[in-house]
Structures are given as C-alpha cells and as structure tokens.
Design an enzyme around this catalytic site. Sequence first.
Site, PDB file in Angstrom:
ATOM      1  N   TYR A  53     -14.999 -24.590  -6.686  1.00 54.35           N
ATOM      2  CA  TYR A  53     -15.566 -24.325  -7.871  1.00 54.35           C
ATOM      3  C   TYR A  53     -14.724 -22.993  -8.529  1.00 54.35           C
ATOM      4  O   TYR A  53     -15.120 -23.012  -9.833  1.00 54.35           O
ATOM      5  CB  TYR A  53     -17.085 -25.377  -7.443  1.00 54.35           C
ATOM      6  CG  TYR A  53     -17.787 -25.114  -9.102  1.00 54.35           C
ATOM      7  CD1 TYR A  53     -17.868 -26.370 -10.043  1.00 54.35           C
ATOM      8  CD2 TYR A  53     -18.443 -24.021  -9.255  1.00 54.35           C
ATOM      9  CE1 TYR A  53     -18.560 -26.267 -11.343  1.00 54.35           C
ATOM     10  CE2 TYR A  53     -19.156 -24.035 -10.451  1.00 54.35           C
ATOM     11  CZ  TYR A  53     -19.266 -25.741 -11.344  1.00 54.35           C
ATOM     12  OH  TYR A  53     -19.574 -25.709 -12.599  1.00 54.35           O
TER      13      TYR A  53
ATOM     14  N   SER B  28     -19.373 -20.592 -15.227  1.00 54.11           N
ATOM     15  CA  SER B  28     -20.441 -20.605 -15.182  1.00 54.11           C
ATOM     16  C   SER B  28     -20.977 -19.226 -13.921  1.00 54.11           C
ATOM     17  O   SER B  28     -20.010 -18.405 -14.295  1.00 54.11           O
ATOM     18  CB  SER B  28     -20.068 -21.828 -13.660  1.00 54.11           C
ATOM     19  OG  SER B  28     -21.088 -21.368 -12.384  1.00 54.11           O
TER      20      SER B  28
HETATM   21  N1  NAP Z   1     -24.952 -28.337 -13.774  1.00 50.15           N
HETATM   22  C1  NAP Z   1     -24.604 -27.282 -13.078  1.00 50.15           C
HETATM   23  O1  NAP Z   1     -25.983 -26.878 -12.748  1.00 50.15           O
HETATM   24  C2  NAP Z   1     -23.948 -26.188 -13.947  1.00 50.15           C
HETATM   25  C3  NAP Z   1     -24.259 -24.609 -13.833  1.00 50.15           C
HETATM   26  C4  NAP Z   1     -22.749 -24.159 -14.474  1.00 50.15           C
HETATM   27  C5  NAP Z   1     -22.407 -24.766 -14.974  1.00 50.15           C
HETATM   28  N2  NAP Z   1     -22.199 -26.108 -15.037  1.00 50.15           N
HETATM   29  C6  NAP Z   1     -20.925 -26.581 -16.091  1.00 50.15           C
HETATM   30  O2  NAP Z   1     -21.385 -27.303 -16.516  1.00 50.15           O
HETATM   31  C7  NAP Z   1     -20.293 -27.966 -17.528  1.00 50.15           C
HETATM   32  C8  NAP Z   1     -21.881 -29.373 -17.890  1.00 50.15           C
HETATM   33  O3  NAP Z   1     -21.788 -30.267 -16.879  1.00 50.15           O
HETATM   34  P1  NAP Z   1     -23.366 -30.433 -16.689  1.00 50.15           P
HETATM   35  O4  NAP Z   1     -24.301 -29.617 -15.187  1.00 50.15           O
HETATM   36  O5  NAP Z   1     -23.189 -30.594 -18.068  1.00 50.15           O
HETATM   37  O6  NAP Z   1     -22.859 -32.008 -15.960  1.00 50.15           O
HETATM   38  P2  NAP Z   1     -23.058 -33.293 -16.202  1.00 50.15           P
HETATM   39  O7  NAP Z   1     -23.608 -33.816 -16.564  1.00 50.15           O
HETATM   40  O8  NAP Z   1     -22.175 -33.830 -14.611  1.00 50.15           O
HETATM   41  O9  NAP Z   1     -21.671 -33.611 -17.168  1.00 50.15           O
HETATM   42  C9  NAP Z   1     -20.532 -33.323 -16.522  1.00 50.15           C
HETATM   43  C10 NAP Z   1     -19.602 -33.779 -17.479  1.00 50.15           C
HETATM   44  O10 NAP Z   1     -17.869 -33.982 -17.661  1.00 50.15           O
HETATM   45  C11 NAP Z   1     -17.501 -34.779 -17.145  1.00 50.15           C
HETATM   46  N3  NAP Z   1     -16.344 -35.120 -16.106  1.00 50.15           N
HETATM   47  C12 NAP Z   1     -16.548 -35.264 -14.747  1.00 50.15           C
HETATM   48  N4  NAP Z   1     -15.379 -35.269 -14.109  1.00 50.15           N
HETATM   49  C13 NAP Z   1     -14.424 -35.858 -15.096  1.00 50.15           C
HETATM   50  C14 NAP Z   1     -13.250 -35.643 -15.395  1.00 50.15           C
HETATM   51  N5  NAP Z   1     -12.507 -35.732 -14.088  1.00 50.15           N
HETATM   52  N6  NAP Z   1     -13.343 -36.757 -16.479  1.00 50.15           N
HETATM   53  C15 NAP Z   1     -13.603 -36.740 -17.147  1.00 50.15           C
HETATM   54  N7  NAP Z   1     -14.210 -36.099 -17.415  1.00 50.15           N
HETATM   55  C16 NAP Z   1     -15.722 -36.025 -17.021  1.00 50.15           C
HETATM   56  C17 NAP Z   1     -19.049 -35.755 -17.075  1.00 50.15           C
HETATM   57  O11 NAP Z   1     -18.439 -37.394 -17.636  1.00 50.15           O
HETATM   58  P3  NAP Z   1     -18.138 -38.986 -16.781  1.00 50.15           P
HETATM   59  O12 NAP Z   1     -18.715 -38.081 -15.653  1.00 50.15           O
HETATM   60  O13 NAP Z   1     -18.696 -40.166 -17.658  1.00 50.15           O
HETATM   61  O14 NAP Z   1     -16.822 -39.080 -16.591  1.00 50.15           O
HETATM   62  C18 NAP Z   1     -19.517 -35.195 -18.239  1.00 50.15           C
HETATM   63  O15 NAP Z   1     -20.049 -35.986 -19.043  1.00 50.15           O
HETATM   64  C19 NAP Z   1     -19.381 -28.220 -16.181  1.00 50.15           C
HETATM   65  O16 NAP Z   1     -18.124 -27.585 -17.023  1.00 50.15           O
HETATM   66  C20 NAP Z   1     -19.638 -27.674 -15.749  1.00 50.15           C
HETATM   67  O17 NAP Z   1     -19.418 -27.134 -14.341  1.00 50.15           O
HETATM   68  C21 NAP Z   1     -23.443 -26.593 -14.434  1.00 50.15           C
END
Ligand code: NAP
Length: 271
Positions: A150, A137
Amino acid sequence: MKHAVLITGATSGLGLAYAKEYAKRGYNLIITGRRENKIIENANYIENTYHVKVKVVIVDLAKEEGLNLLLNEIKEEEIEVLVNNAGFGLKPVFSEVPKEDVDRIMFLQMNAVVLLTQNILKQMLPRHKGTIINISSDGAFAVMPRNVLYSSTKLFILNFTEGLYMELIDTAIRVQVVCPGFIDSDFHESAGMKVVKKKNGFMKFMDPQEIVRLAMKDLKKGRVVSVPGSEAKIIRFIAAFLPRKIFYNIIINFTRKRNHKLDTNIRKNDD
Ligand SMILES: NC(=O)c1ccc[n+]([C@@H]2O[C@H](COP(=O)([O-])OP(=O)(O)OC[C@H]3O[C@@H](n4cnc5c(N)ncnc54)[C@H](OP(=O)(O)O)[C@@H]3O)[C@@H](O)[C@H]2O)c1
C-alpha cells in the site's frame, strides 16, 4: 457535461467529501465507485442539495476493463478537475497477500492513476485549464510492516505528482498530491481491519471534510504536496530527518505494539 469534476471513489470517505465540496462550488460531477446503491444515493443527495448535474459511473478501477469503460464514458465530457482518489488497503503481511490483490492494488493505485491522468491531461492542455489532485497517504513518507505494498503505491503517486508538477510548470494545469494520515471513512472496514477510531489525540482519525478543507487551502496557496493534519506532518518530518536506522527502530517498535493490540482485539472478537 461542461464545468465537470471527475472524482474516482466517491462512494464514501474522502471522495464523497470532495464531491460535496466541488458541488458546493457549483461544479457538475462525474463520480465513480462499485457500491451502486450507495453511490446513487450520494448522487441524488448532491443533485438535490447543490443543484448541479451528477453522472455516476459504476466501475471497478482495479481492472483494465474497468478503466477502459470509464475512459469511454468520459470521452465527450469537459473535465476541469480530476481527483484520483479511489484506493484500498490490505491487511496481511506481504508474503501472504494473494496474487489477485497484488495485481488489483498496483493497478488501481498506479496504472489507473497514470492512465486516467494522461487521458484527461490531453484534453486539459489545449483548453489551458485544469487541476489534477492525486490522493496519496502519509504512508508514502513512512512505510510500515503489514502496509508495504500500500505505502509503496502511495509513494509512487507522490513521486509521479511531484514530477508532473515540474513538467507542467509552464502550462496552466495545476497539480497537487494530498498525503493524509488516518481518515474516518470506510477504508479500514472495507479492508477487514478492526480499528478503534480515535477522535482526539495523536493518530486520531480525521474528518474527511476537514482534510478536503485543508487540502483546498493548500491548493489555493499553490502548495504541491498537501499534508493535512499534524500527525501526518510529524511523520513526514521524522521520516525525512531521522537517520534511517533510528527511523526503522521507531517504526518497528510502533508496529509491534500496534499489531499486538490488533491481534489481541481480533482474538477478543473471535472469542
Ligand atoms: N482511510 C485512511 O486512513 C487513509 C489514509 C491516507 C490515505 N487514504 C487514501 O484516501 C483515499 C480515500 O480513502 P477513504 O479513506 O476515503 O476510504 P473509503 O471510504 O473506503 O473510500 C475509498 C473509495 O475508493 C473506492 N474504491 C476502492 N476500490 C475500488 C476499485 N477497485 N474500483 C473503484 N473504486 C474503488 C471506494 O468505492 P467502492 O467501494 O464503492 O468501489 C470508495 O469510494 C484512498 O486513496 C486511500 O488510500 C486513506
């Protein structure tokens, strides 16, 4: 399964975008998540649209039992690409984060990434083929109040991947770490955060498919650290070059304003 890509957290957001991109390129998929209905719906859609095989593993990767279950499920699979994507955010200030959440975020965003990578690397190395993509991130460059744990785990992922890149330089294994800014995904809702998802301007929420497109372009160029989007690039630059005192003041002022807005929105929603 041969010619397979393992993507953790492909229920929504960035993981789902990676799943569609690799399926479009003809790879079979192994995808994980906890929201069973949603991930099975995704798997069916991908199989019907791209005519590839999709295996779903329902698993909580924030726990050692969950990780062991996944390792057992992939024992016989021939994984060519690993995308360590699963992640979640936390809302409270650090002193108020429950112990269970401290353990969960550190396990998912450090232990699970390390152990899964090591396990799959051991099968990639003898085949002289493989790609490991870790999702970090822009928080890895600039830690912020109310985001301390985080960002720290995401900094670990950045450091871990850069180290791995250098260690694997004489092998055929490619390694990349992706550091996006805000993503238009389920991330903030899942963490109970109420945010206005800006579609334009500075700090906009990027489309996950656009992030994957930019990261894949960087991968092709051999860029180890992919920073998709101008906001994340600016944050990386500011964090690297400003004197720390000035950097702290900018971040503190920004988060005070953001938290004031956030608290006002929460109060409005509670009324
Ligand atoms: N959103 C942002 O602004 C942002 C910014 C920078 C980086 N990121 C990173 O990008 C990545 C993807 O996030 P996203 O934005 O696409 O969010 P998202 O739509 O919430 O996706 C997160 C994924 O991780 C899975 N997950 C969460 N907790 C889990 C657990 N305990 N066990 C297994 N699976 C788990 C969720 O699946 P389930 O809920 O079905 O378990 C979901 O498929 C993450 O690593 C996040 O830190 C996000």
